[in-house]
Design an enzyme around this catalytic site. Structure first.
Site, mmCIF file in Angstrom:
data_model
loop_
_atom_site.group_PDB
_atom_site.id
_atom_site.type_symbol
_atom_site.label_atom_id
_atom_site.label_comp_id
_atom_site.label_asym_id
_atom_site.label_seq_id
_atom_site.Cartn_x
_atom_site.Cartn_y
_atom_site.Cartn_z
ATOM 1 N N GLU A 258 11.191 -6.725 -7.909
ATOM 2 C CA GLU A 258 11.001 -5.278 -8.662
ATOM 3 C C GLU A 258 10.513 -4.403 -8.080
ATOM 4 O OE1 GLU A 258 7.686 -3.684 -9.074
ATOM 5 O OE2 GLU A 258 6.388 -4.997 -9.977
ATOM 6 N N CYS A 292 2.148 -0.082 -8.857
ATOM 7 C CA CYS A 292 3.810 0.113 -8.974
ATOM 8 C C CYS A 292 4.492 1.497 -9.820
ATOM 9 C CB CYS A 292 4.887 -1.014 -8.886
ATOM 10 S SG CYS A 292 4.964 -1.706 -10.810
#
Length: 490
Positions: A258, A292
């Site tokens: 990720e 994020c």
């Protein structure tokens, strides 16, 4: 400078945890951990590990694997349930530790603890659903079935921005699946991970099942290179993620990556501007933009741009910057001086390229201890293809990009290499569904903040934001397990 509010920290938490024992790093190397809100507060000197420490941890995990696998998921889930109950009792300790070493507001840290508890609850419940299927056989008196097997020892490499929740959403499914694990957290937030490992030890997890190796690149590289490691789950920068993938490619190492985002909120000409402003405030400046899924781009229709900024900029300017433990603080420091310098450099570069700073733009020092405080910043007249609009900043810096209609807004939103989160504000049901269909992002939102999701929804990106199965979902078992089929004649 000792923080009297954290009184449960013991010397063992400065060490690695290998095969059920706390141990110094090879050669006794250490790294200081400093409170980003106050440079006078040195939390401790934590182990700085290398290849020898990592090898010991992997070998301990490999030795523990057969017995742990033999328990089966239902009995393994009891350890997760026990850990969840302990975490509820230690919630305030974890929250204050997160705030002290990562910097986020105490309210944000408490929210992270609640998410970690929810992750444990969700993952524990999956124990009774890790099933395969029974299919028709072509022959008589034969059963044809499929089932899952854990892949083995896994390396879990976690970031500093969610030092409890992200390790938890790796550790919990790893252990439930029957894998054994080596956790390598960020060197900026080692204490939270040490307390997490303590949590599972107190929950009764056997020695060697969960190991902790503190440190930076040397420990991580050794984890990727070790032949007994079957998979690496990593959350962090695209450069490091790509290096992990390349480093294990020659031996077909399984990876789950990720890798960040450059997330856009689209504000169309029929948007509810008050709701949009509320959402941008939360998405761009919550946790000082260090997520994020943070809102780093506002793509706003030219017809409503002036009014949107009229409502947004005064609220951003009024945000109170300060330490996370101060109940009056509304935006926290960034995690360290490197991140602070990177934010200020991105602002300066944007100005050189024609961007106009509407508020913020500099370091905040007045009335604060020596820390890593960046003023929440809004930059207008950002070109859609400029560096600020294309590259992740990971700080409280919001770029405003003008769009001319719905199609132009979609084009701008999809112009980046990332695809973590995408959000649209519109009164049109048709355009809402079309945006959900056409935005190149893994997590989509309509008329709500574009950050976060529920503990049971996939945390997933598109394009360069994600590689491998998503986390926080039933699909995560496709990383930690592999399929087997069997035909049984009788």
């Amino acid at each position: 400078m000792v923080n009297p509010e954290i009184d449960h920290i013991q010397s063992r938490h400065l060490l690695n945890f290998i095969d059920g024992q706390w141990a110094s790093s090879e050669g006794g190397l250490t790294r200081p951990n400093v409170n980003p809100a106050d440079a006078r507060d040195v939390i401790g000197d934590f182990a700085e590990s290398g290849g020898v420490d990592t090898d010991r941890a992997v070998e301990a995990a490999a030795a523990a694997l057969p017995d742990w696998q033999a328990l089966g998921p239902i009995r393994r889930s009891r350890y997760l349930t026990a850990a969840g109950r302990l975490l509820e009792r230690r919630a305030e300790l974890f929250a204050r530790t997160i705030t002290r070493e990562q910097g986020k507001l105490l309210s944000e840290a408490r929210g992270e603890v609640e998410r970690a508890i929810a992750i444990l609850e969700f993952t524990s419940g999956e124990a009774r659903r890790m099933n395969g299927v029974t299919t028709p056989a072509e022959e008589e008196r034969t059963w044809a079935i499929t089932f899952r097997k854990p892949i083995g020892v896994v390396g879990l490499v976690s970031p500093w921005n969610f030092p409890l929740a992200i390790p938890m959403w790796k550790v919990a499914p790893a252990l439930l699946s029957g894998c054994t694990a080596v956790l390598k957290p960020s060197p900026f937030t080692p204490l939270t991970s040490a307390l997490l490992v303590d949590l599972f030890q107190d929950a009764g997890v056997p020695a060697g099942v969960l190991n902790l190796v503190q440190g930076d690149a040397a420990a991580g590289e050794a984890l990727v290179a070790h032949p007994l490691v079957a998979g690496i789950s990593f959350t962090g920068s695209p450069g490091v993620g790509a290096a992990i993938h390349r480093g294990g490619a020659h031996r077909l190492l399984r990876t789950q990556l990720e890798l960040g985002g450059k997330n856009a909120v689209l504000i169309l000409d029929d948007a509810d501007l008050d709701k949009a402003v509320d959402a941008v405030m939360k998405g761009a400046f919550g946790q000082a933009g260090q997520r994020c899924s943070a809102t780093s781009r506002v793509v706003v229709d030219v017809q409503v741009k002036e009014e949107f900024l009229r409502r947004l900029v005064p609220r951003v300017s009024a945000l109170r910057v300060g330490p996370g433990v101060d109940p009056l603080s509304q935006i926290c420091p960034v995690v360290n001086t490197d991140r602070m310098d990177a934010c200020l450099e991105a602002i300066s570069t944007a100005q050189d390229q024609g961007g106009k700073v509407l508020c913020g733009g500099d370091r905040v020092t007045d009335g604060l201890p020596e820390g890593c405080y960046v003023a929440p910043t809004v930059i207008d007249d950002v070109a859609w293809d400029s560096e600020l609009a294309q590259e992740e900043v990971f700080g409280p810096v919001l770029s405003v990009i003008e769009a001319h209609g719905f199609e132009d807004a979609l084009r701008i939103a999809n112009s980046v290499r990332y695809g973590m989160s995408g959000t649209v504000f519109t009164a049109s049901l048709v355009r809402a569904f079309e945006a959900v269909e056409r935005l190149d992002a893994g997590m989509l939102h309509v008329n709500r903040p574009g950050v976060g999701a529920y503990a049971h929804l996939p945390h997933v990106g598109a394009k360069a934001s994600q590689y491998g199965p998503p986390e926080c979902s039933p699909q995560v078992w496709d990383f930690y397990t592999e399929w087997r089929s069997a035909c049984l004649a009788y």
